[in-house]
Scaffold this active site. Structure first.
Site, short mmCIF file in Angstrom:
data_model
loop_
_atom_site.label_atom_id
_atom_site.label_comp_id
_atom_site.label_asym_id
_atom_site.label_seq_id
_atom_site.Cartn_x
_atom_site.Cartn_y
_atom_site.Cartn_z
N ASP A 3 -17.60 4.22 -7.52
CA ASP A 3 -16.53 4.58 -6.59
C ASP A 3 -16.47 6.10 -6.48
O ASP A 3 -16.02 6.78 -7.41
CB ASP A 3 -15.19 4.03 -7.08
N SER A 20 -6.33 1.37 -4.38
CA SER A 20 -6.46 2.75 -3.93
C SER A 20 -5.09 3.42 -4.01
O SER A 20 -4.53 3.54 -5.09
CB SER A 20 -7.06 2.78 -2.52
N TYR A 23 0.83 -1.20 0.00
CA TYR A 23 0.00 0.00 0.00
C TYR A 23 0.87 1.26 0.00
O TYR A 23 0.83 2.04 -0.92
CB TYR A 23 -0.94 -0.03 1.20
N HIS A 44 -15.75 1.67 -3.75
CA HIS A 44 -14.32 1.57 -3.47
C HIS A 44 -13.94 0.23 -2.86
O HIS A 44 -12.77 -0.07 -2.70
CB HIS A 44 -13.90 2.72 -2.55
#
Length: 722
Positions: free
Chosen positions: A648, A564, A484, A683
């Protein structure tokens, strides 16, 4: 976009004379006819430099043109995925392993004990309850009844202090916009009109009179993509209409913040308000609810640090803060004079990052030691009671509850151990298994190994690598590298059902704890933000190189994946080092770094990214790694499956749309660059189980197929080409 053609040429199986099970390294040739994506002459000027944006029209999520483009892209992607011979087999195995009962930790509200349970394949978990000391269960709330296809999900549930009232939020189609429904908890009947147009909100009750919630004014234009940047805190008094709700904070220019939340202490005495201009850093205000018309008191008047109130005992406040403590500490202060100069350390900062929970009259300090959990129990005077003996090396969560709770609960898992719930007696420190999942997966057949590798600038980065025991380090293991790298979010070990299927296939699953995350505190986070964002990508690239150099895999068998901010990570890595991996899976990614802040609440991410409007240096830095702006003509990019949801409104799908269009127009070679657009999905939160299983089957199928597998890896001793 008419008469779309899809052609696939599959090479025949070539058998090596050395090993009949292993194929020669001839490439699959896959020709894909992509939908036509028109270009426009949109140009933006930043500090005197003109930047073209040929796919700007795809930002209009309400236009028929965009809708037609989505349909056409999904048709091409669907046709490609349909050819994968073992996609159904993967879906069947995912369905099989997913089908076990999942039960959450119980919690008490009023006269009832509540818990979440999913029988196995239910799209949404159901909330059950029983009267205290009664074993007869009843359904309290079943989100599966909200819609036929499971696309309306539960977005939050909160009870009044005595448990007689409940308010729950729902999300439609995965959107961040919510509605709140209020129930008589005893009868389960709705007692007043539904509250609407609520976003990024908790529900915090003030006795039985009403509750606090947060929202934005409804934006002009598309509610899925229009900018929202003035969050407001409201109080809803039961028995009144929403239009009569009291504005508590956020209504003036001086009170303008992108995020505002409010929470009431367990005893109902204090309201604390947290105004934020970005995802990091918060102001802190307090109101004494026991005194009518009491004024708001400012505790912190800037957003330089993160501080929150975790508990109060009378007028003594307990706070967790990173003010002058990058790894966080716990302090106390009296509510009569709560400014920082009066704070007293209760649990000082250590070399490990602290998070905290309270329950049963104790404080539980949860530390990360190289991303692995360590939990210490303290009393309210700051005296250490004990270190809690955890079931193993992994992640422990929970240890929270009301002050009067005699038994607390926590969960424990790691990459190879399914999450198990334990009871914990805070008086004697004894843990016992409460719910162990009956899953068709044997953790004894798998293992995880933590390694430390060196990034480009010499920084040591931890990484946990998980796989089936007996793995041969031959450079030919299909591998997913996932991370991430942002927003102070830590990648701690946790079990994922889908990853279990990947490892069953002989796959390696590797997660590095790269900079930008929270594993080593604020300094680690800040080292991956703004003008240091390249550190994040360098750390990820170095992780891939470690896996290759140590023969876990090779570039032909490596896939990179993230969602993301992790989608940005994948997009930047694949455009900077397209030679490094065979497959790239950027999910719901932030991919247009020059315009991300103009959509919905994107401007709130500026702490991590900076914006193209800040100054010339920041603009040039962002343009230098922005995935959409760094797709080059004539480059052979890895096989790419971009994934997003058409609803989203966190990271708008235009990011993914424009990135896919750039790849399709400039890709050199035969690697497919496809986009999978889930309809009525956002999302990720609240996604129905059925859709989740389908998506993983597509991702794993696409990944293995583009690594050259004609049959699943666990059915052959070698790589068999199609």
């Amino acid at each position: 976009m008419k008469n779309l053609m899809f052609a696939v040429v599959i090479l025949s199986v070539i058998t090596s004379c050395k090993n009949e099970n292993e194929a020669k390294e001839d490439e699959n040739t896959v020709a894909v006819t992509y939908p036509e994506t028109k270009t426009v002459d949109t140009v933006d000027t930043y500090f005197g430099e003109q930047v073209k944006d040929p796919y700007r029209w795809l930002e209009d999520d309400r236009s028929k043109e965009t809708s037609d483009w989505v349909i056409a892209q999904n048709k091409v992607t669907g046709s490609y995925l349909d050819q994968i011979p073992y996609r159904q087999e993967l879906k069947d195995r995912l369905t099989e392993i997913w089908n076990y009962e999942k039960v959450g930790a119980p919690f008490t509200e009023g006269d009832y004990t509540y818990f979440y349970k999913n029988d196995g394949l239910q799209n949404q978990s159901v909330i059950y309850r029983n009267k205290n000391n009664d074993t007869n269960e009843e359904v309290f709330l079943d989100p599966n009844t909200f819609s036929q296809d499971g696309t309306i999900s539960l977005g939050g549930l909160s009870f009044s202090k005595d448990g007689k009232l409940a308010a729950y939020a729902i999300s439609e189609g995965g959107s961040d916009w919510r509605k709140i429904i209020i129930l008589n908890a005893e009868t389960k009947e709705q007692i007043e009109d539904t509250l609407v147009d609520i976003k990024f909100s908790g529900i915090s009750w003030k006795d039985n009179d009403g509750f606090y919630y947060s929202s934005y004014d409804k934006p002009k234009g598309s509610e899925l993509s229009a900018k929202t940047d003035q969050h407001k805190l409201y109080y809803h008094k039961l028995g009144t209409s929403q239009k009569q709700d009291q504005l508590i904070y956020g209504g003036t220019p001086a009170e303008k913040h992108r995020y505002v939340s409010g929470t009431v202490t367990e005893d109902g005495k204090y309201l604390f308000i947290y105004p934020k201009t970005s995802t990091s850093g918060t102001k802190l205000l307090m109101q004494d609810l026991s005194k009518p018309n009491s004024k708001m008191v400012t505790i912190l008047d800037n957003t330089d640090t993160d501080t929150s109130v975790i508990e109060n005992v009378g007028s003594t406040l307990y706070l967790i803060t990173n003010k002058n403590a990058p790894n966080q500490k716990i302090v106390t202060v009296d509510a009569s004079n709560p400014s920082p100069e009066n704070w007293k350390d209760l649990i000082p900062e250590t070399e490990n990052v602290l998070s905290v929970s309270t329950g049963g009259g104790y404080i539980f300090a949860r530390y990360m030691v190289d991303a692995v959990s360590k939990v210490l129990q303290y009393d309210y005077n700051g005296k250490l009671v004990r270190e809690i003996e955890l079931p193993g090396v992994g992640s422990a969560g929970g240890f929270g509850g009301k002050k009067e709770d005699k038994i607390l609960y926590y969960s424990f898992s790691n990459y190879t151990t399914p999450s198990t719930i334990y009871t914990f007696n805070p008086e004697n420190g004894i843990s016992e298994v409460y719910k162990k999942p009956a899953i068709d997966f044997n953790p004894d057949n798998f293992e995880s190994k933590q390694v430390f590798y060196t990034s480009k600038d010499g920084t040591k980065i931890p990484m946990i690598i998980s796989y089936k025991k007996g793995l041969e380090l031959n450079g030919k293991n299909p591998t997913i590298l996932y991370s991430y790298g942002g927003f102070n979010i830590s990648m701690t070990p946790g079990f994922n059902i889908a990853n279990a299927v990947w490892m069953e296939q002989g796959g390696v699953y590797a997660v590095p704890n790269i900079r930008g995350g929270g594993e080593y505190g604020k300094k680690w986070h800040d080292a991956g933000t703004k003008l240091q964002k390249q550190n994040v990508f360098d750390d990820f690239i170095a992780a891939a190189e470690y896996l290759i150099n140590n023969n876990y895999t090779s570039s032909d068998y490596l896939a990179i994946r993230g969602g993301s901010n992790g989608g940005l990570l994948v997009g930047a890595t694949m455009t900077q080092r397209p030679d490094l991996m065979k497959v790239a899976i950027p999910a719901v990614g932030v991919l247009d770094m020059l315009r991300y802040h103009t959509f919905t609440s994107g401007a709130g991410w500026a702490y991590d990214y900076g914006t193209s409007e800040d100054n010339k240096e920041m603009f040039e830095y962002l343009k230098g790694y922005s995935p959409i702006h760094n797709v080059k003509e004539g480059v052979k990019y890895p096989a790419t499956l971009v994934t997003t949801g058409d609803h989203d409104d966190r990271v708008v799908p235009a990011h993914s749309f424009k990135f896919a269009a750039e790849l399709q127009s400039k890709q050199s070679g035969d690697n497919p660059t496809l986009i999978r657009i889930e309809t009525d999905a956002g999302h990720g939160a609240g996604t129905p189980v059925s859709k989740t299983i389908e998506e993983y089957a597509d991702i794993f199928g696409f990944t293995l197929y583009n690594m050259g597998y004609k049959v699943l890896p666990n059915k052959t001793t070698g790589k068999i080409k199609g």
